[in-house]
Design an enzyme around this catalytic site. Structure first.
Site, PDB file in Angstrom:
ATOM      1  N   GLN A  60       2.000  -5.981  -3.394  1.00 40.35           N
ATOM      2  CA  GLN A  60       2.451  -6.072  -2.004  1.00 40.35           C
ATOM      3  C   GLN A  60       3.745  -5.252  -1.818  1.00 40.35           C
ATOM      4  OE1 GLN A  60       1.368  -9.410  -3.492  1.00 40.35           O
ATOM      5  NE2 GLN A  60      -0.545  -8.510  -2.802  1.00 40.35           N
ATOM      6  N   ASP A  64       0.805  -1.232   0.000  1.00 42.62           N
ATOM      7  CA  ASP A  64       0.000   0.000   0.000  1.00 42.62           C
ATOM      8  C   ASP A  64       0.834   1.277   0.000  1.00 42.62           C
ATOM      9  OD1 ASP A  64      -2.251  -1.633   0.112  1.00 42.62           O
ATOM     10  OD2 ASP A  64      -2.278  -1.618   2.308  1.00 42.62           O
ATOM     11  N   LYS A 102       1.859   2.263  -5.038  1.00 43.10           N
ATOM     12  CA  LYS A 102       2.385   1.723  -6.311  1.00 43.10           C
ATOM     13  C   LYS A 102       1.435   2.005  -7.481  1.00 43.10           C
ATOM     14  CE  LYS A 102       2.371  -2.352  -4.390  1.00 43.10           C
ATOM     15  NZ  LYS A 102       2.058  -1.971  -3.010  1.00 43.10           N
ATOM     16  N   GLY A 112      -4.560  -4.245  -3.768  1.00 37.68           N
ATOM     17  CA  GLY A 112      -5.539  -3.199  -4.061  1.00 37.68           C
ATOM     18  C   GLY A 112      -4.758  -1.973  -4.447  1.00 37.68           C
ATOM     19  N   HIS A 113      -4.739  -1.664  -5.732  1.00 42.92           N
ATOM     20  CA  HIS A 113      -3.938  -0.534  -6.226  1.00 42.92           C
ATOM     21  C   HIS A 113      -4.878   0.586  -6.662  1.00 42.92           C
ATOM     22  CE1 HIS A 113      -0.341  -3.413  -7.196  1.00 42.92           C
ATOM     23  NE2 HIS A 113      -0.715  -3.443  -5.934  1.00 42.92           N
TER      24      HIS A 113
HETATM   25  P1  GDP Z   1      -0.786   0.412  -3.527  1.00 46.00           P
HETATM   26  O1  GDP Z   1      -1.356  -0.884  -3.048  1.00 46.00           O
HETATM   27  O2  GDP Z   1       0.684   0.499  -3.283  1.00 46.00           O
HETATM   28  O3  GDP Z   1      -1.125   0.731  -4.948  1.00 46.00           O
HETATM   29  O4  GDP Z   1      -1.444   1.543  -2.629  1.00 46.00           O
HETATM   30  P2  GDP Z   1      -3.010   1.669  -2.235  1.00 46.00           P
HETATM   31  O5  GDP Z   1      -3.751   2.147  -3.414  1.00 46.00           O
HETATM   32  O6  GDP Z   1      -3.484   0.456  -1.555  1.00 46.00           O
HETATM   33  O7  GDP Z   1      -2.935   2.773  -1.105  1.00 46.00           O
HETATM   34  C1  GDP Z   1      -2.405   4.040  -1.343  1.00 46.00           C
HETATM   35  C2  GDP Z   1      -3.481   5.086  -1.033  1.00 46.00           C
HETATM   36  O8  GDP Z   1      -2.868   6.354  -0.961  1.00 46.00           O
HETATM   37  C3  GDP Z   1      -4.520   5.204  -2.120  1.00 46.00           C
HETATM   38  O9  GDP Z   1      -5.741   5.562  -1.514  1.00 46.00           O
HETATM   39  C4  GDP Z   1      -4.014   6.354  -2.982  1.00 46.00           C
HETATM   40  O10 GDP Z   1      -5.044   7.034  -3.670  1.00 46.00           O
HETATM   41  C5  GDP Z   1      -3.403   7.239  -1.949  1.00 46.00           C
HETATM   42  N1  GDP Z   1      -2.248   8.034  -2.374  1.00 46.00           N
HETATM   43  C6  GDP Z   1      -1.259   7.702  -3.234  1.00 46.00           C
HETATM   44  N2  GDP Z   1      -0.313   8.648  -3.242  1.00 46.00           N
HETATM   45  C7  GDP Z   1      -0.712   9.606  -2.366  1.00 46.00           C
HETATM   46  C8  GDP Z   1      -0.134  10.825  -1.888  1.00 46.00           C
HETATM   47  O11 GDP Z   1       0.951  11.248  -2.290  1.00 46.00           O
HETATM   48  N3  GDP Z   1      -0.854  11.513  -0.943  1.00 46.00           N
HETATM   49  C9  GDP Z   1      -2.056  11.090  -0.494  1.00 46.00           C
HETATM   50  N4  GDP Z   1      -2.683  11.835   0.431  1.00 46.00           N
HETATM   51  N5  GDP Z   1      -2.619   9.945  -0.915  1.00 46.00           N
HETATM   52  C10 GDP Z   1      -1.947   9.212  -1.823  1.00 46.00           C
HETATM   53  P1  IMO Z   2      -0.907  -4.145  -2.254  1.00 45.29           P
HETATM   54  O1  IMO Z   2      -0.470  -4.712  -3.591  1.00 45.29           O
HETATM   55  C1  IMO Z   2      -0.961  -4.511   2.070  1.00 45.29           C
HETATM   56  C2  IMO Z   2      -0.931  -8.569   3.724  1.00 45.29           C
HETATM   57  C3  IMO Z   2      -2.186  -8.978   4.470  1.00 45.29           C
HETATM   58  C4  IMO Z   2      -1.600  -9.933   5.477  1.00 45.29           C
HETATM   59  C5  IMO Z   2      -0.503 -10.633   4.684  1.00 45.29           C
HETATM   60  C6  IMO Z   2      -0.921 -11.983   4.099  1.00 45.29           C
HETATM   61  O2  IMO Z   2      -2.196  -3.436  -2.299  1.00 45.29           O
HETATM   62  O3  IMO Z   2       0.198  -3.360  -1.645  1.00 45.29           O
HETATM   63  P2  IMO Z   2      -2.486 -12.662   2.063  1.00 45.29           P
HETATM   64  O4  IMO Z   2      -3.921 -12.366   1.794  1.00 45.29           O
HETATM   65  O5  IMO Z   2      -1.559 -12.153   1.002  1.00 45.29           O
HETATM   66  O6  IMO Z   2      -2.236 -14.088   2.401  1.00 45.29           O
HETATM   67  O7  IMO Z   2      -2.154 -11.847   3.412  1.00 45.29           O
HETATM   68  O8  IMO Z   2      -0.158  -9.756   3.631  1.00 45.29           O
HETATM   69  N1  IMO Z   2      -1.150  -8.078   2.355  1.00 45.29           N
HETATM   70  C7  IMO Z   2      -1.112  -6.786   2.001  1.00 45.29           C
HETATM   71  N2  IMO Z   2      -0.960  -5.684   2.749  1.00 45.29           N
HETATM   72  N3  IMO Z   2      -1.068  -4.405   0.751  1.00 45.29           N
HETATM   73  C8  IMO Z   2      -1.200  -5.505  -0.023  1.00 45.29           C
HETATM   74  O9  IMO Z   2      -1.191  -5.464  -1.373  1.00 45.29           O
HETATM   75  C9  IMO Z   2      -1.265  -6.773   0.608  1.00 45.29           C
HETATM   76  N4  IMO Z   2      -1.414  -8.032   0.164  1.00 45.29           N
HETATM   77  C10 IMO Z   2      -1.327  -8.831   1.237  1.00 45.29           C
HETATM   78  O10 IMO Z   2      -2.800  -7.872   5.072  1.00 45.29           O
HETATM   79  O11 IMO Z   2      -0.980  -9.216   6.510  1.00 45.29           O
HETATM   80 MG    MG Z   3      -2.882  -1.566  -1.806  1.00 41.43          MG
END
Ligand code: GDP
Ligand code: IMO
Ligand code: MG
Length: 424
Positions: free
Chosen positions: A224, A12, A15, A39-40
């Protein structure tokens, strides 16, 4: 130019946003590991897309998208993902390619994930219950598997599912005292998946090597983060794939030496969802401030994320393991309003200071963070688009972290939108 984007913390990091931006200059975006546990998020104008299996390049109408062999594909989630884009008039026809060798996540994997987590009680890992661990376990076990290519021969698939579900039902009954599943019901769903996905199936390894030979630029999208890597993360509190950049070559059949640059993504602080060690966690007002301001709730499960200070020991390790050339730091805006910030520059373990991250959970659980405290800033920075227009303390924070991790921070996020990005 071939690029690989990889998370350097526990997932998270942002990416999705970084991949979406870089995809503008890439011909092909490839997901190579993980599954619908990812979840991207990509925010474009008023639209917010949460992508679980489709590469984050899929928002751009001309980008070719590949789901490679290392991904475990949940066809139900993929169907929804394609439908959601369709609702916004974004079509994947003719530009989505799915590996015929990718393993398929089916209902019994999700059930097994849930039953196992429930049975572990307070020792649970806190998985996303997306069936990821059980599906990768079947892949390694080899005997009871469904791969995307199996959708090509429905009769054989039907027989296969009878055998697999019978085997799974014995385990569900004996170990968990749980209700059996119906092979027929799963097969009926598979029939609809076959209809949908057969046109997308291909040998993605051949496809990617042809593209490279033809001079196409490829962007490899990690899921991840490096600290969740099965071999190099905080085992057992990890995911079931190699989520560092080490998983990229195996996950798509393209050797790492064909990648020109590995870009690591971090947040300006640290978050984690699920159980496991987290030396800089702030289970207090500071953590809550970051959670509220950064909207730190899981994209896939909605769970509140655990929040804490930036951990330079952990990120330096991830930089090393994932062979990172440069870093994108997201969520700098979230830190505005904190009087002081802390950067963890070492761990104290058994009275000794250590700066190399111990990828051993027992040792890590004994680690206490050694911090350097730096001044924060009050000004909101969500409109800033030049590094030199950031408050001096924000600039110093970035430069101090660069020194600690030994890599340049060339992209800075100041908000979720594409436009809220500073390039240095
Ligand atoms: P990922 O799994 O690495 O793609 O990240 P996620 O999408 O799960 O979580 C990142 C969250 O931060 C999302 O809700 C994005 O919209 C938000 N986000 C990304 N970059 C920024 C930033 O620079 N500032 C803020 N406030 N939110 C951001
Ligand atoms: P993105 O791509 C954050 C974490 C879960 C748990 C552990 C194992 O959005 O960054 P799993 O379901 O993979 O067996 O869970 O890994 N986890 C993540 N945490 N971002 C993710 O993906 C994750 N994918 C798995 O919360 O701790
Ligand atoms: Mg994510």
């Amino acid at each position: 130019m071939n690029l690989c984007v990889v998370g350097l913390q526990w997932g998270d990091e942002g990416k999705g946003k970084v991949v979406d931006i870089l995809a503008e200059q890439s011909d092909i975006v490839v997901r190579y590991s993980g599954g619908a546990n990812a979840g991207h998020t990509v925010v474009v104008g008023e639209n917010r897309f949460a992508l679980h299996l489709l590469p984050s390049g899929s928002i751009r109408p001309d980008t070719i998208c590949v789901i490679a062999n290392g991904v475990v594909v949940d066809p139900e989630v993929l169907t929804k993902g394609i439908e959601r884009l369709g609702e916004k008039d974004i079509s994947l026809d003719g530009r989505l390619f799915i590996s015929e060798n990718a393993h398929v996540v089916l209902d019994y994997h999700k059930k097994e994930d849930q039953l196992r987590e429930e049975s572990l009680g307070k020792n649970k890992l806190g998985t996303t219950i997306r069936g990821i661990g059980p599906c990768y376990a079947d892949k390694v076990g080899r005997s009871y598997t469904v791969r995307m290519a199996d959708f090509r021969d429905l009769e054989a698939l039907k027989a296969k599912l009878q055998t697999i579900v019978e085997y799974k039902n014995k385990i569900f009954a004996a170990v968990y005292d749980a209700e059996p599943m119906s092979a027929d019901e799963i097969f009926e769903k598979c029939k609809t998946y076959a209809e949908k996905f057969l046109p997308f199936l291909t040998d993605t390894t051949e496809f990617l090597h042809r593209a490279i030979a033809n001079g196409k630029s490829i962007l490899f999208e990690g899921a991840q983060g490096t600290l969740l890597d099965l071999d190099h993360g905080t085992f057992p509190f990890v995911t079931s794939s190699n989520s560092s950049s080490l998983g990229m070559p195996a996950g798509c059949g393209v050797p790492a030496k064909l990648v020109d640059k590995f870009i690591g993504v971090v947040k300006a602080y640290t978050t984690r969802v699920g159980a496991g060690p987290f030396p800089t966690e702030q289970d207090n007002e500071t953590g809550q401030y970051i959670r509220d301001k950064g909207n730190e709730y899981g994209t896939t499960t909605g769970r509140p994320r655990r929040c804490g200070w930036f951990d330079a020991v952990a990120v330096s390790y991830a930089v090393t393991i994932s062979a990172i050339d440069s870093v994108a730091m997201m969520h700098l805006d979230t830190l505005a309003g904190l009087k002081e910030l802390k950067i963890c520059r070492a761990y104290k373990i058994n009275g000794q200071e250590k700066t190399f991250f111990p990828a051993n959970t027992d040792k890590l659980l004994q680690a206490s963070a050694v911090y350097e405290t730096v001044p924060g800033w009050d000004e909101e920075i969500t409109e800033v688009n030049d590094f030199h227009d950031l408050p001096m303390n924000a600039q110093s924070y970035i430069c101090r972290i660069e020194e600690e991790i030994g890599k340049p921070i060339t992209v800075i996020g100041v908000g979720p939108k594409r436009s809220q990005t500073i390039f240095r």
